[in-house]
Design an enzyme around this catalytic site. Structure first.
Site, PDB file in Angstrom:
ATOM      1  N   SER A 184     -10.018  40.262  66.896  1.00  0.00           N
ATOM      2  CA  SER A 184      -9.822  40.514  65.472  1.00  0.00           C
ATOM      3  C   SER A 184      -9.509  41.996  65.233  1.00  0.00           C
ATOM      4  O   SER A 184      -8.540  42.512  65.778  1.00  0.00           O
ATOM      5  CB  SER A 184     -11.047  40.050  64.689  1.00  0.00           C
TER       6      SER A 184
ATOM      7  N   ASP B 198      -5.852  30.207  61.121  1.00  0.00           N
ATOM      8  CA  ASP B 198      -6.274  31.604  61.057  1.00  0.00           C
ATOM      9  C   ASP B 198      -5.197  32.392  60.324  1.00  0.00           C
ATOM     10  O   ASP B 198      -4.012  32.293  60.672  1.00  0.00           O
ATOM     11  CB  ASP B 198      -6.467  32.144  62.481  1.00  0.00           C
TER      12      ASP B 198
ATOM     13  N   HIS C  47     -10.393  31.271  63.059  1.00  0.00           N
ATOM     14  CA  HIS C  47     -10.890  32.620  63.314  1.00  0.00           C
ATOM     15  C   HIS C  47     -12.381  32.558  63.650  1.00  0.00           C
ATOM     16  O   HIS C  47     -13.170  31.940  62.940  1.00  0.00           O
ATOM     17  CB  HIS C  47     -10.673  33.533  62.107  1.00  0.00           C
TER      18      HIS C  47
END
Length: 380
Positions: A167, A325, A355
């Site tokens: 991320s 995501d 995610h």
């Protein structure tokens, strides 16, 4: 659903505390979610809680003044060299820690299974700091680790050192990999980069994945945009303008056609991801914002904007993307641009992924972790 409910509740509570002047919302959110995740582990008997891996030595020290947690596998025979890996955790540049259960468990596992010295970096977070401080912290720690003296101290093969992150940590890993790749003063470079659903640009918040997954837990589009605004020091009241791309309108002279081409999903994405979505480019927008917030177009914050001459020098890459995501298209476009620049890229796309998918709370995520480690075993 339970995880999503917990995150939503934590965010509402954090916002209330912020409104009452009791605490910064992101700091409060980070503390609340840490406690909630611990509860979930207790309910479901998670394996991800940072258990001890026999033989792995853990040390909390500093590299160039930056706190790091170092994981060392058992020493081999005389002259035996190990792999090296630098890891940057996620959390929207606002929360998270290398010492959190899930990250600690992953890095212990990486050290053990890869026979690698793993360095997990405790870079500084919002609200204490903003861009470029987290990036500079990560770069300084990575440069220190790559120095011949440090590699020799830990018996690391200088030809087998990688950088990785998830991320916002994937963002930092990509940016650091680019900088070190073009730094002629560095005698040792990364030989691989492994990016887990990385966030790579803040110019277009209306890519197909941002639109398709704007309401999908746990990373909603408004939350990801908020992370960007906080990181770059933009007034949060402008969030609605960013959601409709008014910050990057057609008439922003600083966003040249060449720069737009580097994030043009209509060209860079495979047809199955483009579907029937249309580009959103505002005719009139927030004039002068790019000059006021230069981080928007700074490749240290947005690695997807790097020129092909930079990408061509980057190490081979492994990129994980998930169908559900908002950041899916960032990763897919980066994979395409790296490939176009001549870099060897492996893109594992998970059709059932979302995610946070690699959290070991989920059986499918555990399989993805196995694939991630397998790639590092084969390519590092």
């Amino acid at each position: 659903m339970l995880l999503d409910a917990g995150f939503r509740s934590a965010m509402h509570l954090a916002s209330l505390k912020d409104w009452l002047g009791l605490d910064n919302s992101m700091k409060s959110f980070g503390q609340s979610t840490k406690g909630f995740v611990d509860v979930v582990k207790g309910l479901f008997g998670s394996e991800s809680g940072g258990g001890v891996v026999p033989g792995v030595k853990v040390s909390d020290i500093t590299f160039a003044g930056i706190p790091v947690r170092v994981y060392e596998p058992p020493a081999g025979g005389e002259g035996h060299l190990r792999r090296g890996l630098v890891y940057f955790h996620g959390g929207g540049w606002a929360f998270g820690s290398s010492k959190m259960g899930a990250y600690d468990a992953l890095t212990r596992m990486l050290s053990d299974e890869l026979d690698a010295v793993v360095v997990s970096v405790e870079y500084r977070l919002y609200p204490e700091v903003r861009f470029p401080v987290p990036y500079l912290d990560c770069l300084a720690a990575a440069q220190h680790f790559l120095s011949p003296e440090v590699l020799a101290k830990y018996a690391i093969d200088p030809e087998r050192v990688a950088v990785s992150g998830d991320s916002s940590g994937g963002n930092l890993a990509a940016a650091v990999a680019q900088e070190i790749a073009i730094d002629d003063t560095m005698t040792v470079k990364f030989s691989a980069q492994a990016l887990i659903y990385p966030v790579l640009q803040g110019v277009d918040f209306n890519t197909p994945s941002y639109v398709q997954n704007q309401h999908i837990p746990i990373l909603y589009r408004p939350l990801m945009v908020r992370f960007w605004l906080q990181y770059l020091g933009v007034d949060l009241s402008l969030l609605p303008q960013f959601l409709v791309n008014n910050h990057s309108s057609l008439h922003h002279s600083t966003i040249t056609p060449e720069l737009r081409a580097r994030i043009d999903w209509t060209v860079l994405l495979p047809p199955k991801f483009k579907k029937n979505y249309k580009p959103v480019i505002a005719e009139k927008g927030l004039q002068g914002l790019v000059k006021e917030v230069p981080g928007l177009l700074d490749v240290r914050a947005a690695p997807l904007l790097a020129g092909p001459e930079v990408l061509a020098k980057c190490p081979r890459a492994y990129i994980i993307t998930c169908e559900y995501d908002v950041l899916r298209d960032d990763g897919l476009m980066y994979a395409r641009r790296l490939q176009d620049a001549g870099v060897t890229v492996t893109n594992d796309h998970y059709e059932d992924g979302f995610h946070g998918y690699l959290s070991r709370e989920f059986d499918a995520g555990k399989r993805a972790v196995r694939r991630y480690i397998s790639w590092l075993q084969d390519n590092l």
